[in-house]
Design a protein around this motif. Structure first.
Motif, mmCIF file in Angstrom:
data_model
loop_
_atom_site.group_PDB
_atom_site.id
_atom_site.type_symbol
_atom_site.label_atom_id
_atom_site.label_comp_id
_atom_site.label_asym_id
_atom_site.label_seq_id
_atom_site.Cartn_x
_atom_site.Cartn_y
_atom_site.Cartn_z
ATOM 1 N N VAL A 1 0.868 -1.184 0.000
ATOM 2 C CA VAL A 1 0.000 0.000 0.000
ATOM 3 C C VAL A 1 0.900 1.227 0.000
ATOM 4 C CG1 VAL A 1 -1.826 1.262 1.170
ATOM 5 C CG2 VAL A 1 -1.758 -1.230 1.331
ATOM 6 N N GLN A 2 0.602 2.192 -0.870
ATOM 7 C CA GLN A 2 1.429 3.394 -0.942
ATOM 8 C C GLN A 2 0.559 4.631 -1.113
ATOM 9 O OE1 GLN A 2 3.765 2.012 -4.237
ATOM 10 N NE2 GLN A 2 2.438 2.928 -5.779
ATOM 11 N N GLY A 3 0.951 5.708 -0.439
ATOM 12 C CA GLY A 3 0.218 6.954 -0.529
ATOM 13 C C GLY A 3 0.774 7.844 -1.636
ATOM 14 N N VAL A 4 -0.095 8.438 -2.452
ATOM 15 C CA VAL A 4 0.317 9.303 -3.551
ATOM 16 C C VAL A 4 -0.598 10.523 -3.610
ATOM 17 C CG1 VAL A 4 1.234 7.370 -4.905
ATOM 18 C CG2 VAL A 4 -1.136 8.102 -5.244
ATOM 19 N N ALA A 5 -0.204 11.507 -4.402
ATOM 20 C CA ALA A 5 -1.037 12.687 -4.637
ATOM 21 C C ALA A 5 -0.680 13.247 -6.006
ATOM 22 C CB ALA A 5 -0.818 13.732 -3.554
ATOM 23 N N SER A 6 -1.646 13.857 -6.673
ATOM 24 C CA SER A 6 -1.413 14.378 -8.026
ATOM 25 C C SER A 6 -1.869 15.832 -8.117
ATOM 26 C CB SER A 6 -2.177 13.542 -9.055
ATOM 27 O OG SER A 6 -1.772 12.189 -9.006
ATOM 28 N N LYS A 7 -1.192 16.587 -9.003
ATOM 29 C CA LYS A 7 -1.550 17.993 -9.176
ATOM 30 C C LYS A 7 -1.222 18.430 -10.605
ATOM 31 C CE LYS A 7 -1.358 22.417 -6.734
ATOM 32 N NZ LYS A 7 -2.800 22.360 -6.376
ATOM 33 N N PHE A 8 -2.144 19.159 -11.214
ATOM 34 C CA PHE A 8 -1.903 19.688 -12.552
ATOM 35 C C PHE A 8 -0.830 20.759 -12.507
ATOM 36 C CE2 PHE A 8 -6.481 18.459 -13.261
ATOM 37 C CZ PHE A 8 -6.192 17.415 -14.133
#
Length: 412
Positions: A101-108
């Motif tokens: 399990v891994q935490g990620v985040a995305s942004k334009f």
């Protein structure tokens, strides 16, 4: 040794048998079986291989299961953070069949150089990120290291480096807008390219730049324990639906678990078509091979009419005589399967290790025809072909019961 097998071996070992009228037809029957098994092996190995390759590439960017907020956000940008307890990931990974399990985040963002600019998605990852897939995709440089302090290292795709005229060691600026507030000046971040990847999946390559998740947390004013979503990896993709339900039941009520099949429904529906094509090819090949073997068996029976008459006159029943010819046919089917497997597996191994046949990545998402080899389907295919072909021969062997001993042994 039983009587029927003894007679069948004598027929097979007879030199006149190999130079008889039926010899060319028998060779055609063996060739049909061999060609059939070659085509079926290639269809299954490449079909499964392509499915697995596409599935792995999609999973590399999203995981097998995504844990996200219940909201109306259908974009690739993480808008509302997920705040979890310290033992959240441990509870999820405790589910049988879940391995990471891994935490990620995305942004334009808009990345720019002195000459070019391009809109992309910065995907933020942390020290818990699994780089297994990107190790395979890496074509130049190295993977970023986010295990220590915040840094500006990024991993970009070959597509973007070619489009932006960039290379390993170059830097570029990224402009970030704070949500929907376009009145504020965009914030800038400078990133350094340390590695270039190429997954062959242009739809994803043209979109994602991999960076440190702490940049996104700072830009969004999130806390250290807040992420955009969690990516979950499982051991067996065949249990995807079941594990998605189990993960969903484990997480908080304000969160949901979505399988990669749901997120990329169109792609997975497209690769399902390969299964239908494979089944059609298998059915056609077995039918063609079976018809050729039926022809060969009928010729064998007609050529051995006198022998059948003599055996009947000596008291041999119809079923025993039919077994003689079925043993004979089994030998021919086995010979065809042997040659078919040798040639088919040889071609597949050559493709697997030497990449002889390229594919257009814009159409198939891979640069060469992938090959998936496993003993389970190879054995099942051979046994299934042998059994079905033999069952098809039971019907024409009934002609033996119609042969009259008096007419068969008559010498004119």
């Amino acid at each position: 040794m039983n009587f029927e097998l003894f007679i069948a071996k004598r027929i097979i070992g007879n030199k006149t048998y190999k130079s008889s009228v039926s010899a060319p037809i028998i060779k055609i029957g063996i060739t049909a079986i061999a060609i059939g098994i070659i085509v079926m092996l290639i269809a299954i190995a490449t079909g499964f291989g392509l499915q697995q390759k596409i599935r792995d590439k999609v999973s590399a960017f999203n995981g097998h299961i995504v844990i996200e907020n219940y909201d109306t956000n259908a974009s690739d940008e993480s808008q509302n953070p997920i705040s979890t307890k310290p033992d959240f990931q441990k509870n999820v990974i405790a589910i049988d069949g879940v391995n990471h399990v891994q935490g990620v985040a995305s942004k334009f963002t808009v990345i720019r150089t002195t000459e070019e600019f391009e809109g992309v998605v910065i995907k933020g990852v942390g020290k818990d990120y699994r780089w297994t897939y990107f190790e395979e995709f890496l074509v130049e440089g190295r993977l970023p290291n986010y295990s220590e302090g915040l840094n500006n290292e990024v991993l970009v795709s070959t597509y973007l480096t070619n489009r932006m005229n960039l290379k390993v060691g170059d830097s570029f600026e990224s402009l970030f807008v704070n949500g929907a507030d376009f009145d504020q000046l965009p914030r800038q971040r400078k990133f350094e390219i340390v590695g270039v990847y190429n997954s062959g999946f242009q739809e994803l390559d043209e979109k994602y730049v991999i960076a440190d998740i702490r940049h996104i947390q700072r830009l969004n004013k999130w806390k250290k324990n807040q992420v955009g979503n969690y990516e979950v990896f499982i051991d067996d993709f065949r249990q995807l639906e079941q594990k998605t339900v189990e993960v969903h039941d484990t997480v908080d009520r304000n969160l949901k678990a979505v399988s990669v099949k749901e997120k990329f429904y169109t792609i997975f529906e497209w690769i399902k078509i390969f299964d239908n094509n494979t089944y059609i090819i298998i059915a056609i090949m077995i039918l063609v091979a079976g018809i050729n073997m039926i022809t060969a068996l009928l010729v064998l029976i007609l050529e051995r009419t006198q022998m059948i008459g003599i055996l009947k006159a000596l008291g041999t029943d119809n079923w025993s005589i039919r077994k003689v010819f079925l043993y004979n046919a089994s030998y021919l089917i086995g010979l065809g399967l042997l040659w078919g497997n040798l040639i088919g597996l040889g071609l597949l191994l050559a493709q697997k290790y030497f990449k002889l046949f390229p594919l257009n990545p814009e159409t198939y998402y891979v640069t060469e025809a992938p090959v998936y080899l496993a003993w389970d389907y190879i054995i099942a295919l051979n046994v299934g072909t042998f059994v079905i072909a033999l069952l098809m021969l039971l019907i024409p062997s009934v002609i033996i019961s119609m042969i009259s001993p008096v007419k068969a042994i008559r010498f004119d």
